[in-house]
Enzyme design. Structure first.
Site, PDB file in Angstrom:
ATOM      1  N   ASN A  11       0.868  -1.179   0.000  1.00  0.00           N
ATOM      2  CA  ASN A  11       0.000   0.000   0.000  1.00  0.00           C
ATOM      3  C   ASN A  11       0.908   1.233   0.000  1.00  0.00           C
ATOM      4  OD1 ASN A  11      -1.813   2.037   0.504  1.00  0.00           O
ATOM      5  ND2 ASN A  11      -2.332   1.367   2.586  1.00  0.00           N
ATOM      6  N   LYS A  13       0.208   4.266  -0.443  1.00  0.00           N
ATOM      7  CA  LYS A  13      -0.420   5.486   0.109  1.00  0.00           C
ATOM      8  C   LYS A  13      -0.124   6.678  -0.802  1.00  0.00           C
ATOM      9  CE  LYS A  13      -0.274   3.385   4.638  1.00  0.00           C
ATOM     10  NZ  LYS A  13      -0.181   3.514   6.082  1.00  0.00           N
ATOM     11  N   HIS A  97      -9.617   1.434   4.963  1.00  0.00           N
ATOM     12  CA  HIS A  97      -8.347   1.672   5.661  1.00  0.00           C
ATOM     13  C   HIS A  97      -8.579   2.703   6.775  1.00  0.00           C
ATOM     14  CE1 HIS A  97      -4.247   2.845   6.498  1.00  0.00           C
ATOM     15  NE2 HIS A  97      -3.878   1.726   5.920  1.00  0.00           N
ATOM     16  N   GLU A  99      -6.925   5.121   7.748  1.00  0.00           N
ATOM     17  CA  GLU A  99      -6.676   6.519   7.372  1.00  0.00           C
ATOM     18  C   GLU A  99      -7.895   7.109   6.679  1.00  0.00           C
ATOM     19  OE1 GLU A  99      -3.007   5.709   5.344  1.00  0.00           O
ATOM     20  OE2 GLU A  99      -2.106   5.204   7.268  1.00  0.00           O
ATOM     21  N   GLU A 169      -5.703  -4.560  10.779  1.00  0.00           N
ATOM     22  CA  GLU A 169      -4.672  -3.539  10.987  1.00  0.00           C
ATOM     23  C   GLU A 169      -4.964  -2.775  12.275  1.00  0.00           C
ATOM     24  OE1 GLU A 169      -2.597  -2.426   7.056  1.00  0.00           O
ATOM     25  OE2 GLU A 169      -4.297  -1.100   7.296  1.00  0.00           O
ATOM     26  N   GLY A 175       2.292   2.484  10.780  1.00  0.00           N
ATOM     27  CA  GLY A 175       3.289   3.544  10.592  1.00  0.00           C
ATOM     28  C   GLY A 175       3.969   3.976  11.875  1.00  0.00           C
ATOM     29  N   SER A 215       3.151  -1.908  10.575  1.00  0.00           N
ATOM     30  CA  SER A 215       4.589  -2.011  10.847  1.00  0.00           C
ATOM     31  C   SER A 215       5.155  -3.399  10.582  1.00  0.00           C
ATOM     32  CB  SER A 215       4.914  -1.559  12.274  1.00  0.00           C
ATOM     33  OG  SER A 215       4.559  -0.193  12.437  1.00  0.00           O
TER      34      SER A 215
HETATM   35  P1  PGA Z   1       2.704   0.416   7.730  1.00  0.00           P
HETATM   36  O1  PGA Z   1       1.245   0.639   7.055  1.00  0.00           O
HETATM   37  O2  PGA Z   1       3.229  -0.893   7.188  1.00  0.00           O
HETATM   38  O3  PGA Z   1       3.511   1.589   7.280  1.00  0.00           O
HETATM   39  O4  PGA Z   1       2.488   0.365   9.199  1.00  0.00           O
HETATM   40  C1  PGA Z   1       0.359  -0.425   6.866  1.00  0.00           C
HETATM   41  C2  PGA Z   1      -0.923   0.090   6.270  1.00  0.00           C
HETATM   42  O5  PGA Z   1      -1.374   1.188   6.615  1.00  0.00           O
HETATM   43  O6  PGA Z   1      -1.538  -0.580   5.417  1.00  0.00           O
END
Ligand code: PGA
Length: 256
Positions: A11, A13, A97, A99, A169, A175, A215
């Site tokens: 992903n 982003k 997601h 976000e 998640e 992140g 992460s």
């Molecule tokens: P990350 O993001 O691996 O940077 O923690 C995962 C995601 O948001 O899908």
């Protein structure tokens, strides 16, 4: 022996210009184009998706999108439809997601419309669910996950359910460098599988892939990916660079 093929999704982003995206995906194709043990998907930003798709053409890697609108067409400024994505051979779409839930106020009902529209248009949804830190600390994790999962999958038929991918998640792990422990992750994954059994029956539930996201890195992936109900990863940060993403794919291939 699991019947589920491991799935690793990058992903990206809101990262990478179209040119940078092409460079990254060329590196990936060169390294893993013959990889068939693991299904690999990259989800670039919309401005790069068509160019990335052209590089992926003929390889085993697949194309994903980061969002879609439930309507087929019309006055929805700034939005992209399922048909537009399918016209450039997009296979998957990331939905729900955290976000998008947080910054764009997406509700379970709206996410559910996107899931249904995607399935109708033969675009495979990757439905993300997960709790915040406050919810985990308040012992609400399973309740939150159940609500998001059941609402997101409302109206999905048994026949189409095997095209759905779930991504667990934990919001506090995205992140942040704070990965869930294998026990924390496996507990929620097993719970999700039990909910899928209730919704669609055991045979279907055993075919649905449940990814972990938050992460995930080459260092922590082997332990996570060998858990019984962890069928792959949804990778943010570590998907932006070919070395770490390729190492994650290798970790998934090695995980039995
Ligand atoms: P990350 O993001 O691996 O940077 O923690 C995962 C995601 O948001 O899908």
């Amino acid at each position: 022996m699991t019947i589920r093929k491991k799935l690793i999704v990058g992903n990206w982003k809101m990262n990478k210009t179209s040119a940078d995206a092409v460079t990254l995906v060329q590196e990936l194709v060169a390294e893993v184009c013959k990889q068939t043990d693991v299904e690999v998907v990259v989800a670039p930003p919309f401005t790069a998706i068509e160019a990335v798709g052209k590089v992926l053409d003929g390889s085993s890697l697949k194309l994903g999108a980061q969002n879609v609108h439930p309507e087929a067409s019309g006055a929805y400024t700034g939005e992209i439809s399922v048909g537009m994505l399918r016209a450039i051979f997009t296979n998957y779409v990331i939905l729900g997601h955290s976000e998008r839930r947080t910054y764009f106020k997406e509700t379970d009902a709206f996410i559910n419309q996107k899931v249904l529209a995607s399935l109708k248009g033969q675009l495979k949804p990757i439905l993300c669910v997960g709790e915040t830190l406050a919810e985990r600390e308040g012992n609400q994790t399973l309740k939150v996950v159940q609500t998001q999962l059941e609402a997101g999958l409302e109206g999905v038929s048994k026949d189409l359910a095997t095209s759905v991918v779930i991504a667990y998640e934990p919001v506090w792990a995205i992140g942040t460098g704070k990965v869930a422990t294998t026990e924390q992750a496996q507990e929620v994954h097993a719970f999700i599988r039990s909910l899928l059994v209730k919704l669609f029956g055991d045979a279907v539930a055993q075919k649905v892939r449940i990814l972990y996201g938050g992460s995930m890195k080459p260092a922590n992936a082997p332990e996570l990916l060998t858990q019984k109900d962890i069928d792959g990863g949804l990778i943010g940060g570590a998907s932006l660079e070919s070395r770490s993403f390729v190492d994650l794919i290798k970790a998934a291939a090695a995980a039995k």
